[in-house]
Design an enzyme around this catalytic site. Structure first.
Site, PDB file in Angstrom:
ATOM      1  N   TYR A 189      -1.763  -1.331  10.692  1.00 39.11           N
ATOM      2  CA  TYR A 189      -1.845  -1.416   9.221  1.00 39.11           C
ATOM      3  C   TYR A 189      -0.562  -0.946   8.519  1.00 39.11           C
ATOM      4  CZ  TYR A 189      -3.656  -1.289   4.494  1.00 39.11           C
ATOM      5  OH  TYR A 189      -3.826  -1.501   3.139  1.00 39.11           O
TER       6      TYR A 189
ATOM      7  N   SER B  92       0.885  -1.168   0.000  1.00 40.46           N
ATOM      8  CA  SER B  92       0.000   0.000   0.000  1.00 40.46           C
ATOM      9  C   SER B  92       0.918   1.211   0.000  1.00 40.46           C
ATOM     10  CB  SER B  92      -0.829  -0.001   1.271  1.00 40.46           C
ATOM     11  OG  SER B  92      -1.427   1.256   1.484  1.00 40.46           O
TER      12      SER B  92
END
Ligand SMILES: NC(=O)c1ccc[n+]([C@@H]2O[C@H](COP(=O)([O-])OP(=O)(O)OC[C@H]3O[C@@H](n4cnc5c(N)ncnc54)[C@H](OP(=O)(O)O)[C@@H]3O)[C@@H](O)[C@H]2O)c1
Length: 318
Positions: free
Chosen positions: A176, A164
């Site tokens: 995350y 990401s």
């Protein structure tokens, strides 16, 4: 002088364009395993590659999702249930893949499955919250890769890891970003280690796209849940007003920015699997290319100032 420079840059892009449009042969005989095919990027990629004739082995977390995917694809696409956080599930799926690919090996492994939350400011979370995210996004990705690598090596294939833009710039609390930084590091060492075997490793770095993972209601609920479990002294330091403004900011300005065209991401994944000369990194989405990636190269003080601009201040901030 400027003319020469422009010609040189033009030539570079021309050569790159030519190299990148060369496609590997016999794609119809090549097997690709994709994790997390129940929804989002994985689901679209499975259908896209199936439509383009590859042999898709689609791993879904639940049988229900697998059934739905089978109903939307050709008979050539096969599904398996796989929970990447469970070793026994990975072992069983590896055996299943082995039986299908035989001596050809596995051409492509796409490590796409992932979770976003628990979201929240790091201080509102517990160690277990971090472990939950890392266990799927990072350790799950690593275990699936280690388990299937012998089959990928046999095919001199590709490993495509979905990271990401949050793996280049950490802009949110919780596990995350940490997990995606880990995926980047894992992929970088893997790329160098596997090059002598003819295996290529690519990293996909999407910006923000509209999927289950970024569903506004779900994200807000996760922030609320993290707040609810925070220790009383932490709540006092931040204050209810902070939470209110933070959630408002997320729902009105951050989450609506997501893009709906998921093929911007799956096209990168497909290129990484089918091009003779895949890129090492693919960033997908204008926010990744024009905002987050350039910011990741800025001096830290500047990136910090931009990322915290407009954020509410905790009640007990200095
Ligand atoms: N959407 C974005 O803006 C964005 C941006 C950058 C990177 N990414 C990355 O893109 C990847 C795909 O996410 P997405 O946006 O397409 O979200 P998504 O629609 O939620 O897809 C994630 C998929 O992973 C599956 N999954 C979750 N935990 C799993 C586990 N333990 N074992 C196996 N499968 C599991 C989910 O299955 P269930 O639904 O059954 O749980 C789901 O099918 C993720 O790695 C994510 O981090 C997304």
């Amino acid at each position: 002088m400027w003319l020469y420079l422009a010609a040189l840059v033009g030539l570079y892009y021309l050569v790159r364009w030519h190299r990148e449009r060369q496609v590997v042969s016999h794609l119809r005989d090549k097997y690709v395993l994709i994790t997390g095919c129940g929804s989002g990027f994985g689901n679209l990629l499975a259908r896209q590659l199936d439509m383009h004739g590859l042999r898709v082995l689609a791993a879904c977390r639940t049988e229900k999702a697998a059934e739905q995917l089978r109903a939307q694809s050709s008979d050539r696409l096969e599904t398996v249930t796989l929970d990447i956080a469970k070793t026994e599930s990975i072992t069983a799926a590896t055996q299943w893949v082995k039986e299908r690919v035989g001596d050809r090996g596995l051409w492509g492994l796409v490590n796409n499955a992932g979770i976003s939350g628990p979201w929240g400011r790091s201080e509102w979370l517990t160690k277990e919250d971090f472990v939950t995210t890392l266990n799927v996004n990072l350790l799950g990705t690593i275990e699936v890769t280690l388990s299937l690598l012998p089959l990928v090596r046999k095919a001199r294939g590709r490993v495509v890891n979905v990271s990401s833009i949050a793996g280049r710039l950490s802009f949110l609390g919780g596990g995350y970003c940490i997990s995606k930084y880990g995926v980047e590091a894992f992929s970088d060492s893997l790329r160098r280690e596997l090059a002598p075997f003819g295996v290529k490793v690519a990293i996909i770095e999407p910006g923000s796209f509209k999927t289950n993972m970024t569903n506004t209601e779900r994200v807000l609920q996760q922030f609320q849940a993290a707040w609810d479990q925070a220790r009383p002294e932490i709540k006092e330091i931040y204050g209810e007003k902070f939470l209110e403004s933070y959630l408002k900011l997320l729902s009105e300005h951050v989450l609506p920015v997501e893009k709906e065209n998921l093929s911007e991401v799956t096209d990168c994944m497909e290129h990484a699997l089918t091009a003779c000369h895949p890129r090492t990194r693919y960033s997908a989405g204008w926010d990744a290319k024009l905002f987050y990636l350039p910011m990741s190269y800025m001096p830290t003080f500047l990136a910090d100032a931009i990322l915290t601009w407009g954020l509410p201040r905790p009640a007990k901030a200095l």
